[in-house]
Design an enzyme around this catalytic site. Structure first.
Site, PDB file in Angstrom:
ATOM      1  N   GLU A  94       0.837  -1.225   0.000  1.00 44.35           N
ATOM      2  CA  GLU A  94       0.000   0.000   0.000  1.00 44.35           C
ATOM      3  C   GLU A  94       0.863   1.263   0.000  1.00 44.35           C
ATOM      4  O   GLU A  94       0.468   2.286   0.565  1.00 44.35           O
ATOM      5  CB  GLU A  94      -0.955   0.032   1.205  1.00 44.35           C
ATOM      6  CG  GLU A  94      -1.935  -1.089   1.292  1.00 44.35           C
ATOM      7  CD  GLU A  94      -2.818  -1.214   0.074  1.00 44.35           C
ATOM      8  OE1 GLU A  94      -2.986  -0.214  -0.650  1.00 44.35           O
ATOM      9  OE2 GLU A  94      -3.308  -2.327  -0.170  1.00 44.35           O
TER      10      GLU A  94
HETATM   11  C1  LIG Z   1       3.072  -9.781  -0.069  1.00 52.19           C
HETATM   12  C2  LIG Z   1       2.837  -8.656  -1.019  1.00 52.19           C
HETATM   13  C3  LIG Z   1       1.549  -8.355  -1.422  1.00 52.19           C
HETATM   14  C4  LIG Z   1       1.321  -7.314  -2.325  1.00 52.19           C
HETATM   15  N1  LIG Z   1       0.025  -7.083  -2.789  1.00 52.19           N
HETATM   16  C5  LIG Z   1      -0.150  -6.213  -3.834  1.00 52.19           C
HETATM   17  C6  LIG Z   1      -1.423  -6.112  -4.495  1.00 52.19           C
HETATM   18  O1  LIG Z   1      -2.398  -6.761  -4.124  1.00 52.19           O
HETATM   19  N2  LIG Z   1      -1.521  -5.287  -5.561  1.00 52.19           N
HETATM   20  C7  LIG Z   1      -0.457  -4.553  -6.032  1.00 52.19           C
HETATM   21  O2  LIG Z   1      -0.623  -3.848  -6.995  1.00 52.19           O
HETATM   22  N3  LIG Z   1       0.744  -4.615  -5.399  1.00 52.19           N
HETATM   23  C8  LIG Z   1       0.928  -5.427  -4.333  1.00 52.19           C
HETATM   24  N4  LIG Z   1       2.151  -5.526  -3.725  1.00 52.19           N
HETATM   25  C9  LIG Z   1       3.240  -4.665  -4.169  1.00 52.19           C
HETATM   26  C10 LIG Z   1       3.587  -3.597  -3.139  1.00 52.19           C
HETATM   27  O3  LIG Z   1       2.573  -2.646  -3.068  1.00 52.19           O
HETATM   28  C11 LIG Z   1       4.943  -3.023  -3.570  1.00 52.19           C
HETATM   29  O4  LIG Z   1       5.907  -4.028  -3.268  1.00 52.19           O
HETATM   30  C12 LIG Z   1       5.269  -1.733  -2.863  1.00 52.19           C
HETATM   31  O5  LIG Z   1       4.413  -0.711  -3.287  1.00 52.19           O
HETATM   32  C13 LIG Z   1       6.715  -1.285  -3.109  1.00 52.19           C
HETATM   33  O6  LIG Z   1       7.064  -1.375  -4.458  1.00 52.19           O
HETATM   34  P1  LIG Z   1       8.391  -2.167  -4.874  1.00 52.19           P
HETATM   35  O7  LIG Z   1       8.371  -3.484  -4.219  1.00 52.19           O
HETATM   36  O8  LIG Z   1       8.494  -2.152  -6.351  1.00 52.19           O
HETATM   37  O9  LIG Z   1       9.567  -1.333  -4.244  1.00 52.19           O
HETATM   38  P2  LIG Z   1      10.343  -0.107  -4.936  1.00 52.19           P
HETATM   39  O10 LIG Z   1       9.355   0.836  -5.524  1.00 52.19           O
HETATM   40  O11 LIG Z   1      11.385  -0.649  -5.832  1.00 52.19           O
HETATM   41  O12 LIG Z   1      11.017   0.576  -3.682  1.00 52.19           O
HETATM   42  C14 LIG Z   1      12.249   0.113  -3.093  1.00 52.19           C
HETATM   43  C15 LIG Z   1      12.658   1.071  -1.981  1.00 52.19           C
HETATM   44  O13 LIG Z   1      12.892   2.379  -2.531  1.00 52.19           O
HETATM   45  C16 LIG Z   1      12.091   3.353  -1.880  1.00 52.19           C
HETATM   46  N5  LIG Z   1      11.644   4.333  -2.882  1.00 52.19           N
HETATM   47  C17 LIG Z   1      11.160   4.099  -4.101  1.00 52.19           C
HETATM   48  N6  LIG Z   1      10.845   5.266  -4.715  1.00 52.19           N
HETATM   49  C18 LIG Z   1      11.141   6.248  -3.847  1.00 52.19           C
HETATM   50  C19 LIG Z   1      11.025   7.669  -3.875  1.00 52.19           C
HETATM   51  N7  LIG Z   1      10.514   8.304  -4.925  1.00 52.19           N
HETATM   52  N8  LIG Z   1      11.429   8.348  -2.777  1.00 52.19           N
HETATM   53  C20 LIG Z   1      11.913   7.717  -1.691  1.00 52.19           C
HETATM   54  N9  LIG Z   1      12.034   6.386  -1.610  1.00 52.19           N
HETATM   55  C21 LIG Z   1      11.653   5.651  -2.672  1.00 52.19           C
HETATM   56  C22 LIG Z   1      10.913   2.584  -1.289  1.00 52.19           C
HETATM   57  O14 LIG Z   1      10.364   3.266  -0.162  1.00 52.19           O
HETATM   58  C23 LIG Z   1      11.577   1.260  -0.911  1.00 52.19           C
HETATM   59  O15 LIG Z   1      12.173   1.379   0.354  1.00 52.19           O
HETATM   60  C24 LIG Z   1       2.400  -6.529  -2.785  1.00 52.19           C
HETATM   61  C25 LIG Z   1       3.695  -6.819  -2.348  1.00 52.19           C
HETATM   62  C26 LIG Z   1       3.933  -7.870  -1.507  1.00 52.19           C
HETATM   63  C27 LIG Z   1       5.341  -8.179  -1.111  1.00 52.19           C
END
Ligand SMILES: Cc1cc2nc3c(=O)[nH]c(=O)nc-3n(C[C@H](O)[C@H](O)[C@H](O)COP(=O)(O)OP(=O)(O)OC[C@H]3O[C@@H](n4cnc5c(N)ncnc54)[C@H](O)[C@@H]3O)c2cc1C
Length: 601
Positions: free
Chosen positions: A450
């Site tokens: 989220e």
């Molecule tokens: C168990 C599980 C269930 C999930 N369920 C859903 C679902 O139902 N639907 C769905 O769509 N998604 C879902 N997700 C995805 C989840 O919402 C994302 O993993 C999350 O939003 C983070 O995205 P990412 O993993 O690509 O991390 P990234 O975007 O790659 O981020 C990596 C790190 O960089 C930081 N970061 C990135 N951009 C910035 C910025 N601009 N400024 C500062 N810091 C930044 C982040 O805070 C994080 O610490 C799920 C994930 C998991 C693991």
């Protein structure tokens, strides 16, 4: 063997003594909803969660789900428990009566429901939580034929919903998604692309699943402004051929819609909650809301889910606390430093040790503060629907302000509390037999999904504070300063009111600093955002504890209220002072972060 009692007395106190919940929703369309009905719901749902959901929680963790040939099968016990929830109407509390729901206020359906559901079985509770999120977006923005066809079964739980945002290369940065939506002559779209990490993207708990999918249709601008939202069912209604679903029966055998699952992640916790790779291959979808206007709608759903996620932190922290407390009453190690308490036993129980008390009280007091803020926010969400702008406008401003704080602060605390409770139990806490180890693993995702907590903090510091010319903050400062003024001359309130006043003054100064420095250098704002969010969270919990203390001062002498006063004292003496170090970190600015040579990491 884990223990858990739904904290019903706590909700009774908050609903009826601290917030006058029933009065505060007068005139908002809940005429039949009174204190007795609320008490019955709280008790009924608490018992259902305890008797039906809690017993399957450990099984879900150990057995998990099975992925085979694109299908996911869930443990039979999960299907039975889910079915019982449908049969007894517990999955439909939030939905409108015209769709078969109970239509109860948000402060019950989004707060109490979420907390009990998560404490009892988080892996199961996320399924109806997502379906209700889809129901809300659909019913407030969808075409009438889609609402008529899908809303009743989403409300009952017969149909499950998902939220499909994330793609392999696009997590936080949704502006770069590549899922496409091509328009058809009949008004529908064909959706193609791959989504990852989709919670309950595939499963056999329901016969059909509808996905809310973010995709880009031709002609839109770059970035998030070019994103639209589509409703895409796994199975299409059988007679569908005209771009709509009007008049189509639910009874006919449906057709597959090119929505397939190519994998489910192995993960740290939530073993019985599928996390799927979903492929959409020319799948039929219908636009929900305006073309290229999908992000605001998705945010509408995500904001609800963010509140729900914050409460997940609370739900797991509460069950972890209850288990650590039960353990510490039984576990005997060492003696009270001021003299033996239990001479007939080889050792005293560990509750005699100040450090164990510190851990348990940090858990308990943070949980109770968070619960109070959650109830207040639930009431505000209901008040957002008021026809009176003097009620609706401040409610909307406060919900906007509180959402990132609840998501981030509650889940940070949830993870810390589960870890602390494991510590209380020593080696047993680390072993799966005693439950807390599972809660610790399950709760960890709440800081990530989220929108990560880092992103919540940026949303608070970079957007919510300055939004509407600073109106959000003004709507908070008004009741806060009024409360402080009213209690200034009440001597018994001094120990709560004075630190609250100092914290509020500090918050105002730090907010001004963040805005002023942030305008000149955005790194200043971004570098301090997480600490600012935590500072803000502490001030809000301070307000909650001062408010609760005020009620309890008038009822001293009864153990429940005396304990609450002792908790308020603990909060202001041993948790709240954290604001001092947070302020120092924020003031230090971005230099130590950004001047650090990248090649030396
Ligand atoms: C168990 C599980 C269930 C999930 N369920 C859903 C679902 O139902 N639907 C769905 O769509 N998604 C879902 N997700 C995805 C989840 O919402 C994302 O993993 C999350 O939003 C983070 O995205 P990412 O993993 O690509 O991390 P990234 O975007 O790659 O981020 C990596 C790190 O960089 C930081 N970061 C990135 N951009 C910035 C910025 N601009 N400024 C500062 N810091 C930044 C982040 O805070 C994080 O610490 C799920 C994930 C998991 C693991």
């Amino acid at each position: 063997m884990t223990v858990w009692e739904p904290p019903i007395r706590e909700y009774d106190f908050l609903f009826n003594e601290v917030f006058n919940a029933i009065e505060s929703i007068e005139g908002l369309g809940f005429e039949d909803f009174d204190a007795d009905y609320l008490a019955m719901l709280t008790e009924g749902w608490g018992m259902h969660a305890k008797e039906v959901w809690l017993p399957i929680n450990e099984l879900g963790d150990k057995v998990g789900l099975k992925f085979e040939d694109g299908n996911i099968s869930m443990p039979q016990e999960f299907k039975d428990a889910y079915r019982k929830g449908i049969d007894e109407g517990w999955l439909a509390t939030a939905c409108k009566p015209e769709h078969g729901g109970m239509g109860v206020p948000t402060f019950f359906s989004s707060v109490t429901w979420s907390e009990f559901g998560t404490s009892a079985c988080m892996a199961l509770s996320v399924l109806p939580a997502l379906s209700i999120g889809v129901y809300e977006v659909l019913t407030s923005n969808g075409r009438q034929d889609l609402v008529d066809y899908f809303a009743p079964s989403l409300a009952s739980g017969e149909l499950a919903g998902t939220m499909c945002l994330t793609e392999p290369h696009a997590g936080t940065d949704l502006g770069i998604i590549t899922t496409r939506a091509e328009p058809e002559d009949d008004g529908s779209y064909r959706i193609s692309g791959t989504k990852i990490f989709i919670t309950y993207g595939e499963h056999d708990m329901t016969d059909n699943i509808v996905h809310l999918v973010l995709a880009k249709a031709p002609g839109g601008p770059e970035g998030t402004r070019g994103i639209s939202l589509f409703l895409v069912p796994k199975y299409l209604p059988a007679e569908w051929e005209s771009g709509g679903v009007e008049g189509i029966s639910h009874d006919l055998v449906p057709e597959h819609n090119g929505v397939t699952c190519s994998g489910s992640e192995e993960k740290m916790g939530l073993h019985a909650s599928p996390t799927c790779v979903m492929n959409f291959d020319d799948s039929v979808g219908w636009l929900v809301g305006p073309l290229h206007g999908g992000m605001p709608l998705m945010f509408q759903m995500m904001n609800r889910e963010r509140l729900a996620t914050g409460i997940m932190g609370l739900g797991l922290a509460e069950i972890a606390y209850q288990n650590a407390l039960a353990w510490s009453r039984d576990r005997r190690q060492g003696r009270d430093l001021r003299g033996i308490r239990d001479p007939n036993k080889p050792a005293d129980n560990i509750l005699v040790h100040p450090d164990v008390r510190r851990m348990l009280l940090e858990a308990k007091v943070n949980n109770e503060g968070c619960r109070a803020l959650a109830v207040w926010t639930g009431i505000l969400i209901d008040q957002m629907n008021s026809d009176d702008p003097e009620v609706a406008e401040p409610a909307e401003a406060l919900v906007a302000l509180f959402t990132p704080i609840i998501k981030a602060h509650f889940t940070d605390l949830g993870c810390e509390t589960c870890s602390t409770c494991m510590q209380v139990m020593g080696g047993a806490g680390y072993c799966s037999e005693f439950g807390v180890e599972q809660f610790y693993r399950d709760v960890r995702i709440s800081k990530i999904w989220e929108g990560t907590n880092g992103i919540q903090a940026l949303d608070l510091a970079g957007r919510k504070i300055t939004q509407n010319m600073g109106k959000n903050l003004r709507h908070l400062m008004w009741p806060l300063t009024e409360f402080i003024e009213k209690n200034r001359d009440i001597p018994e309130m001094g120990e709560f009111n004075k630190p609250l006043h100092q914290g509020v003054r500090g918050l105002q100064q730090i907010t001004l600093l963040m805005i002023a420095e942030g305008m000149a250098n955005p790194h200043f704002l971004a570098a301090g955002a997480t600490d600012y969010c935590r500072y803000f969270g502490n001030v809000l919990l301070g307000y909650m504890w001062a408010k609760m203390a005020k009620v309890c001062l008038e009822r001293q002498g009864e153990p429940f209220y005396d304990a609450k006063l002792a908790s308020a004292r603990f909060f202001f003496k041993r948790i709240y002072p954290e604001t001092i170090s947070l302020a120092a970190k924020i003031q230090s600015g971005p230099k130590t972060l950004m001047d650090y040579p990248a090649e030396m990491f």
